[in-house]
Scaffold this motif. Structure first.
Motif, PDB file in Angstrom:
ATOM      1  N   ARG A  44     -14.422  22.381 -15.260  1.00 42.16           N
ATOM      2  CA  ARG A  44     -13.721  21.776 -16.392  1.00 42.16           C
ATOM      3  C   ARG A  44     -13.769  22.777 -17.539  1.00 42.16           C
ATOM      4  O   ARG A  44     -14.839  23.100 -18.042  1.00 42.16           O
ATOM      5  CB  ARG A  44     -14.385  20.465 -16.838  1.00 42.16           C
ATOM      6  CG  ARG A  44     -14.475  19.401 -15.774  1.00 42.16           C
ATOM      7  CD  ARG A  44     -13.122  18.730 -15.551  1.00 42.16           C
ATOM      8  NE  ARG A  44     -13.221  17.613 -14.619  1.00 42.16           N
ATOM      9  CZ  ARG A  44     -12.890  17.690 -13.338  1.00 42.16           C
ATOM     10  NH1 ARG A  44     -12.473  18.821 -12.831  1.00 42.16           N
ATOM     11  NH2 ARG A  44     -12.972  16.635 -12.556  1.00 42.16           N
ATOM     12  N   ALA A  46     -13.834  24.404 -20.997  1.00 37.74           N
ATOM     13  CA  ALA A  46     -14.207  24.033 -22.364  1.00 37.74           C
ATOM     14  C   ALA A  46     -14.517  25.317 -23.125  1.00 37.74           C
ATOM     15  O   ALA A  46     -15.278  26.155 -22.647  1.00 37.74           O
ATOM     16  CB  ALA A  46     -15.425  23.114 -22.355  1.00 37.74           C
ATOM     17  N   ASN A  48     -16.399  26.587 -26.102  1.00 36.82           N
ATOM     18  CA  ASN A  48     -17.456  26.143 -27.008  1.00 36.82           C
ATOM     19  C   ASN A  48     -17.577  27.121 -28.174  1.00 36.82           C
ATOM     20  O   ASN A  48     -17.970  28.267 -27.999  1.00 36.82           O
ATOM     21  CB  ASN A  48     -18.779  26.046 -26.248  1.00 36.82           C
ATOM     22  CG  ASN A  48     -19.880  25.445 -27.071  1.00 36.82           C
ATOM     23  OD1 ASN A  48     -19.747  25.246 -28.274  1.00 36.82           O
ATOM     24  ND2 ASN A  48     -20.989  25.154 -26.419  1.00 36.82           N
ATOM     25  N   TYR A 130     -19.632  16.985 -20.464  1.00 38.22           N
ATOM     26  CA  TYR A 130     -19.971  18.330 -20.919  1.00 38.22           C
ATOM     27  C   TYR A 130     -19.835  19.368 -19.801  1.00 38.22           C
ATOM     28  O   TYR A 130     -20.091  19.087 -18.644  1.00 38.22           O
ATOM     29  CB  TYR A 130     -21.396  18.374 -21.466  1.00 38.22           C
ATOM     30  CG  TYR A 130     -21.594  17.443 -22.627  1.00 38.22           C
ATOM     31  CD1 TYR A 130     -21.062  17.755 -23.877  1.00 38.22           C
ATOM     32  CD2 TYR A 130     -22.285  16.250 -22.486  1.00 38.22           C
ATOM     33  CE1 TYR A 130     -21.224  16.903 -24.956  1.00 38.22           C
ATOM     34  CE2 TYR A 130     -22.456  15.394 -23.566  1.00 38.22           C
ATOM     35  CZ  TYR A 130     -21.916  15.726 -24.791  1.00 38.22           C
ATOM     36  OH  TYR A 130     -22.071  14.889 -25.849  1.00 38.22           O
ATOM     37  N   SER A 131     -19.474  20.569 -20.208  1.00 39.26           N
ATOM     38  CA  SER A 131     -19.434  21.708 -19.297  1.00 39.26           C
ATOM     39  C   SER A 131     -20.421  22.755 -19.788  1.00 39.26           C
ATOM     40  O   SER A 131     -20.795  22.779 -20.957  1.00 39.26           O
ATOM     41  CB  SER A 131     -18.026  22.310 -19.255  1.00 39.26           C
ATOM     42  OG  SER A 131     -17.108  21.410 -18.695  1.00 39.26           O
TER      43      SER A 131
END
Length: 159
Positions: A44, A46, A48, A130-131
């Motif tokens: 997934r 993401a 950050n 979360y990833s």
């Protein structure tokens, strides 16, 4: 010290190669999600811009540089500390994990402007929002290892 350097280099290489393969090679940055072994392992995408779980994230460029500087200062401090006196094999491995992971995320911030997170693990009936990435795992394991394996009592028992 040589062991810490090898672990640092290995973690940095594994982190960057895994990100390149998944994000660019598998085009996760465009696809957004790939189910690998659902629900246990998924990719997934993401980006950050903060620290763990997006804490201290901001769209401002100065926060990116603050996080880069903090990661480099912590890495340098750990490196100097590990070089000042002999430490056990476990402490050297832990330091290498922490520094390699921190440098992997620094490279992301320099190249992409944010850390590329893509690993997602869930369970049946529970979807983890979360990833994370290889560098995050290395940082966590390195920090735990340094807490568990440092101190005179631990060095005396290993010698």
């Amino acid at each position: 010290m040589r062991l810490a350097a090898k672990v640092t280099a290995g973690v940095l290489l594994l982190d960057q190669v895994s990100k390149y393969i998944v994000v660019q090679g598998m085009h996760l940055d465009q696809r957004g999600a790939i189910d690998v072994v659902p629900p246990y392992l998924n990719f997934r995408m993401a980006w950050n811009r903060g620290v763990n779980f997006g804490l201290f994230s901001g769209e401002t460029d100065w926060m990116r540089w603050v996080l880069i500087i903090v990661a480099l200062v912590i890495s340098l401090w750990v490196w100097v500390w590990i070089a000042r006196e002999p430490h056990s094999r476990r402490v050297n491995i832990s330091a290498g994990l922490l520094v390699g992971g921190a440098l992997g995320n620094v490279v992301d911030r320099l190249v992409y402007g944010a850390v590329a997170d893509f690993l997602n693990m869930s369970l049946p009936g529970w979807e983890n929002p979360y990833s994370f990435n290889v560098a995050d795992v290395a940082i966590f394991l390195g920090a735990v290892g340094l807490v568990l394996f440092t101190g005179k009592d631990h060095r005396a028992n290993e010698g």
